[in-house]
Design an enzyme around this catalytic site. Structure first.
Site, PDB file in Angstrom:
ATOM      1  N   LYS A   1       0.401   3.490  -2.980  1.00  0.00           N
ATOM      2  CA  LYS A   1      -0.803   4.283  -3.258  1.00  0.00           C
ATOM      3  C   LYS A   1      -0.540   5.764  -3.517  1.00  0.00           C
ATOM      4  O   LYS A   1      -1.065   6.328  -4.479  1.00  0.00           O
ATOM      5  CB  LYS A   1      -1.800   4.097  -2.113  1.00  0.00           C
ATOM      6  CG  LYS A   1      -2.382   2.692  -2.045  1.00  0.00           C
ATOM      7  CD  LYS A   1      -3.224   2.487  -0.792  1.00  0.00           C
ATOM      8  CE  LYS A   1      -3.795   1.081  -0.729  1.00  0.00           C
ATOM      9  NZ  LYS A   1      -4.537   0.823   0.522  1.00  0.00           N
TER      10      LYS A   1
ATOM     11  N   VAL B   1       1.197  -3.311   4.081  1.00  0.00           N
ATOM     12  CA  VAL B   1       1.128  -4.570   4.818  1.00  0.00           C
ATOM     13  C   VAL B   1       2.356  -5.445   4.562  1.00  0.00           C
ATOM     14  O   VAL B   1       2.516  -6.486   5.202  1.00  0.00           O
ATOM     15  CB  VAL B   1      -0.162  -5.343   4.488  1.00  0.00           C
ATOM     16  CG1 VAL B   1      -1.375  -4.562   4.949  1.00  0.00           C
ATOM     17  CG2 VAL B   1      -0.255  -5.666   3.005  1.00  0.00           C
TER      18      VAL B   1
ATOM     19  N   TYR C   1      -4.405   5.158   7.608  1.00  0.00           N
ATOM     20  CA  TYR C   1      -5.727   4.549   7.745  1.00  0.00           C
ATOM     21  C   TYR C   1      -6.463   5.088   8.970  1.00  0.00           C
ATOM     22  O   TYR C   1      -6.444   6.280   9.257  1.00  0.00           O
ATOM     23  CB  TYR C   1      -5.622   3.022   7.783  1.00  0.00           C
ATOM     24  CG  TYR C   1      -4.891   2.448   6.609  1.00  0.00           C
ATOM     25  CD1 TYR C   1      -5.254   2.796   5.307  1.00  0.00           C
ATOM     26  CD2 TYR C   1      -3.838   1.561   6.779  1.00  0.00           C
ATOM     27  CE1 TYR C   1      -4.585   2.266   4.212  1.00  0.00           C
ATOM     28  CE2 TYR C   1      -3.170   1.021   5.696  1.00  0.00           C
ATOM     29  CZ  TYR C   1      -3.539   1.390   4.414  1.00  0.00           C
ATOM     30  OH  TYR C   1      -2.885   0.871   3.341  1.00  0.00           O
TER      31      TYR C   1
ATOM     32  N   SER D   1       0.800  -1.232   0.000  1.00  0.00           N
ATOM     33  CA  SER D   1       0.000   0.000   0.000  1.00  0.00           C
ATOM     34  C   SER D   1       0.833   1.283   0.000  1.00  0.00           C
ATOM     35  O   SER D   1       0.290   2.368  -0.210  1.00  0.00           O
ATOM     36  CB  SER D   1      -0.942   0.016   1.207  1.00  0.00           C
ATOM     37  OG  SER D   1      -1.990  -0.906   1.024  1.00  0.00           O
TER      38      SER D   1
ATOM     39  N   TYR E   1      -3.676  -2.799  -9.879  1.00  0.00           N
ATOM     40  CA  TYR E   1      -3.412  -2.507  -8.472  1.00  0.00           C
ATOM     41  C   TYR E   1      -2.598  -3.628  -7.826  1.00  0.00           C
ATOM     42  O   TYR E   1      -1.642  -3.372  -7.093  1.00  0.00           O
ATOM     43  CB  TYR E   1      -4.732  -2.301  -7.729  1.00  0.00           C
ATOM     44  CG  TYR E   1      -4.567  -2.162  -6.236  1.00  0.00           C
ATOM     45  CD1 TYR E   1      -3.912  -1.065  -5.688  1.00  0.00           C
ATOM     46  CD2 TYR E   1      -5.040  -3.141  -5.370  1.00  0.00           C
ATOM     47  CE1 TYR E   1      -3.741  -0.934  -4.316  1.00  0.00           C
ATOM     48  CE2 TYR E   1      -4.874  -3.027  -3.998  1.00  0.00           C
ATOM     49  CZ  TYR E   1      -4.217  -1.928  -3.481  1.00  0.00           C
ATOM     50  OH  TYR E   1      -4.038  -1.804  -2.132  1.00  0.00           O
TER      51      TYR E   1
END
Length: 608
Positions: free
Chosen positions: A67, A259, A241, A64, A189
Site C-alpha cells: 500500500k 496479512v 491499522y 498490504s 489492487y
C-alpha cells in the site's frame, strides 16, 4: 564476520521463535496453506549492508505492505493535491477492510486501509490495465533492487474470495472517489498484493525509504525526497491499522504490515527492517513480527523520538587562532601583533549532521560573540549532511557578521555548504573557502595583521640583493657571488625537493610561499611550516651532509635563487670570505628556524 548486530538479531529471533499464537490469514485459501512457522528477520542499512537471520529468503506475497509503495507511485503520477482530494491521511481506528468512508469528507480515511489502497491503485497512470500493473511491479522492483515476480495462484485465490473488496470498490465509485470501472481498480489492487517478496527484499525496500528514496545498492532513485516524507508520515500514523497507537508508542518507527506475514519498518537516515512470520494477531499484524520489532527497537534504541546528536550541539571545538596558529613563519613584529589581537579571530569546528537544531545551536552561539571579531573560521570537514535550512542560517550569519566587519572563512573541501572550494591563495577571488584548516587559519592571521600590525611586515617580495642571507655583502662581494646564484621558478603545486633527496644547495626565497610537509607514523601528511620571501631552506642537508627530512612544495608561484651544492663547495676555493659571510648569516637566522621545525616534527611523530 559476525558482529554485535548479528548477535542481537539472533537473540531476538530466539526470544520470539517459540511464540506460536495467532492464525494465518485463512480467508484467502492460498494464504491459509502456507507453513505457519516460517520466521525471518532482516535489517538493511542505508549503505546497503544486510543483516539477516532465519527465513529471510523465503518468498511470500507482499499483500498490504504494497500500500505505501502504490500510494507513493500515485503521488508521483498525479501530484499531492489530486491524491489528497481522493484519500485522506487520518488514522481510521477501524479494521483494515472496513466498508466505510469519513462521514465529513466522504473519502477513505487513509491509503493504508483497503478503501484508500484501492483508491491509490485507481490513480496509477497507464495505457492499459496490464501497463498499470507493470508500472507498479517495476516501481516495487526499484525499491527492492531486483526484479520482483507475480504470484498468479495467490492472485486468483484473492480474486475468487475478494467480494468485500469489490464492495469497497463500488462504494468508492458511488461517491465518485473512483471515476471509472471499480472492478478494474479492485483487480489491480489484487494484483499488487500478489507480488512475491522476501524479508530481505522488504528490508531493502525499507532501506530505500530510509535513504531518502534512493536504493542503497543500485543507487537508483525510487521516489522523490518530498514524497518519501509524505509516505513515511502516513505509515507512522496509519500503517499498523487500529494497532497503530500502540506500535508508535512501543516501537516508534514508520511501518506497514501485511496479512502475508510481513512487517516493514523504516528508521529514516539509518536503516530498514523487515520481519516475516505468517501467524497474525487480531489486527492483522504478524505476532512474531510485532514482538521482534519491539525487541529490536529497545535493544538498538531505534525509536524515532529518541534524541540523537543531531538535535544537540554541532560544535566540536572552539578556540582563538593563537591557541592553534598556522605553520607560516612570522617576523617578531608579526608574532607580537598576533599575540596581542589573536582573540579577534576564532575557529569553530562542527561535526555530525547540520539539521535545524544543530545548526541553530551553532549559529546562536556564534552570533552572540563579541562584535569586535575580525575573522571567523568555520570548519565543516566533520559534517556529514547539511540541510537546506542550515545552509540558509549560516549564509544569513555570514551576511550579518560582514555588516559588523567580521569576515568568515569556510573549511569545506567537499563543498557541502554549497561553496566551490577555492585556491589556498587568500587573494583568490573565490574568496574564503579553503580545503584545509591550516590554510584558513593562515588567512585569518593575515587578515588580523593587515588590520592591526603597525610595524614592519614580512615582505611579499625581495630582490636577490635584499635577501637576508646575502645581507652585509659589499657591492664587490655581491658581484663576486652572483655567478654562483641560479634563478629558478616553480608553479603552484610543484615539488621543489622530496623527502630523502640528497643535499641540493641553499634555496633563497624571493617571491611566493613554500610549505614543508611530512608523513607521520599514522600515515597522514602534515604541514610543518610555511616559508615566505626573505627565508631560506636546504641548510641542514647541505651543512650536515644528510638527506632532506621533508617535502618542500610551492604553495603559490615561487621565485628562488639557489646556491647549488657544487657552487657552495666551489666558494671555499674561489671566494672563502664570501662563504664565511654566508655561514655567519646562516648561523644568525637558521638556528631558530630549524629548532621550530624540529619541535613541530616531534608533535607529529615523524621520527628524526
Amino acid at each position: 564476520m559476525s558482529n554485535v548486530v548479528d548477535a542481537i538479531l539472533r537473540r531476538v529471533h530466539e526470544l520470539c521463535r517459540d511464540d506460536t499464537s495467532g492464525q494465518v490469514a485463512d480467508y484467502i485459501p492460498e494464504l491459509a496453506a502456507v507453513t505457519p512457522d516460517g520466521f525471518g528477520i532482516a535489517l538493511t542499512t542505508t549503505d546497503g549492508y544486510v543483516y539477516e537471520v532465519g527465513d529471510t529468503r523465503l518468498p511470500f506475497t507482499i499483500q498490504s505492505i504494497s500500500k505505501p509503495f502504490t500510494y507513493a507511485l500515485a503521488l508521483a503520477d498525479r501530484g499531492l493535491d489530486v491524491v489528497a482530494s481522493k484519500v485522506d491521511v487520518e488514522p481510521s481506528g477501524e479494521p483494515f477492510n472496513e466498508i466505510s468512508l469519513d462521514p465529513v469528507t466522504e473519502r477513505p480515511r487513509n491509503p493504508m486501509i483497503n478503501a484508500g489502497a484501492i483508491t491509490s491503485a485507481s490513480l496509477i497512470a497507464g495505457r492499459s490495465a496490464e501497463d498499470r500493473f507493470e508500472r507498479i511491479r517495476a516501481s516495487y522492483s526499484r525499491y527492492a533492487g531486483r526484479t520482483l515476480t507475480f504470484n498468479d495462484a495467490v492472485y486468483r485465490s484473492e480474486a475468487r474470495t475478494g467480494n468485500r473488496n469489490r464492495a469497497i470498490g463500488y462504494m468508492l465509485r458511488s461517491f465518485d472517489i473512483i471515476d471509472h470501472d471499480p472492478d478494474a481498480a479492485v483487480d489491480l489492487y489484487f494484483r499488487q498484493c500478489s507480488i512475491d517478496v522476501t524479508a530481505a527484499d522488504l528490508a531493502m525496500m525499507a532501506a530505500t525509504m530510509a535513504n531518502n528514496g534512493v536504493n542503497p545498492r543500485t543507487r537508483e532513485r525510487a521516489l522523490a525526497p518530498a514524497l518519501v516524507e509524505r509516505v513515511l508520515s502516513v505509515m507512522t500514523t496509519c500503517g499498523m491499522y487500529d494497532g497503530a497507537g500502540d506500535w508508535v508508542a512501543r516501537v516508534g518507527l514508520p511501518a506497514k504490515s501485511g496479512v502475508g506475514g510481513g512487517i516493514l519498518a523504516v528508521l529514516p537516515g539509518q536503516m530498514g527492517i523487515a520481519v516475516y512470520s505468517p501467524r497474525l494477531d487480531s489486527h492483522g499484524n504478524s505476532v512474531r513480527g510485532v514482538a521482534a520489532c519491539r525487541e529490536l527497537s529497545k535493544r538498538l534504541e531505534l525509536h524515532f523520538l529518541h534524541v540523537t546528536r543531531a538535535a544537540k550541539s554541532s560544535i566540536r571545538r572552539r578556540y582563538v587562532v593563537t591557541e592553534a596558529p598556522s605553520r607560516k613563519r612570522r617576523s617578531d613584529v608579526e608574532q607580537n601583533t598576533l599575540a596581542a589581537v589573536g582573540d579577534r579571530a576564532r575557529v569553530y569546528e562542527l561535526h555530525g549532521d547540520l539539521l535545524f537544531s544543530g545548526a541553530e545551536t551553532a549559529v546562536r552561539e556564534i552570533g552572540d560573540l563579541d562584535r569586535e571579531l575580525d575573522a571567523l573560521v568555520i570548519d565543516v570537514r566533520g559534517v556529514d549532511e547539511v540541510s537546506d535550512i542550515a545552509r540558509t542560517m549560516f549564509e544569513d550569519l555570514r551576511q550579518d557578521l560582514a555588516e559588523h566587519g567580521c569576515v568568515v572563512g569556510l573549511v569545506d573541501p567537499r563543498a557541502i555548504m554549497g561553496h566551490t572550494t577555492s585556491s589556498l591563495d587568500p587573494a583568490d577571488p573565490a574568496g574564503r573557502t579553503y580545503s584545509s584548516l591550516g590554510a584558513a587559519i593562515q588567512w585569518a592571521e593575515n587578515l588580523l595583521l593587515d588590520r592591526h600590525c603597525a610595524g614592519v611586515r614580512q615582505p611579499t617580495v625581495v630582490t636577490t640583493a635584499e635577501h637576508p642571507l646575502l645581507a652585509g655583502l659589499s657591492a664587490a662581494q655581491f658581484d663576486a657571488v652572483t655567478p654562483y646564484l641560479e634563478k629558478r621558478h616553480y608553479a603552484r603545486g610543484d615539488v621543489i625537493v622530496r623527502q630523502g633527496d640528497a643535499a641540493a644547495g641553499l634555496f633563497l626565497m624571493l617571491r611566493g610561499e613554500v610549505t614543508s610537509t611530512a608523513v607521520a607514523a599514522d600515515g597522514g601528511k602534515h604541514r610543518i611550516t610555511t616559508l615566505s620571501p626573505g627565508m631560506s631552506f636546504g641548510e641542514m642537508p647541505l651543512l650536515m651532509s644528510v638527506p632532506f627530512l621533508l617535502d618542500m612544495v610551492a604553495d603559490t608561484p615561487v621565485d628562488l635563487v639557489v646556491v647549488s651544492a657544487a657552487h657552495f663547495q666551489a666558494l671555499t676555493r674561489d671566494a672563502p670570505e664570501i662563504k664565511l659571510a654566508l655561514l655567519e648569516n646562516l648561523a644568525t637566522g637558521a638556528y631558530g628556524q630549524m629548532a621550530a621545525v624540529i619541535r613541530t616534527l616531534g608533535r607529529f611523530d615523524i621520527g628524526i
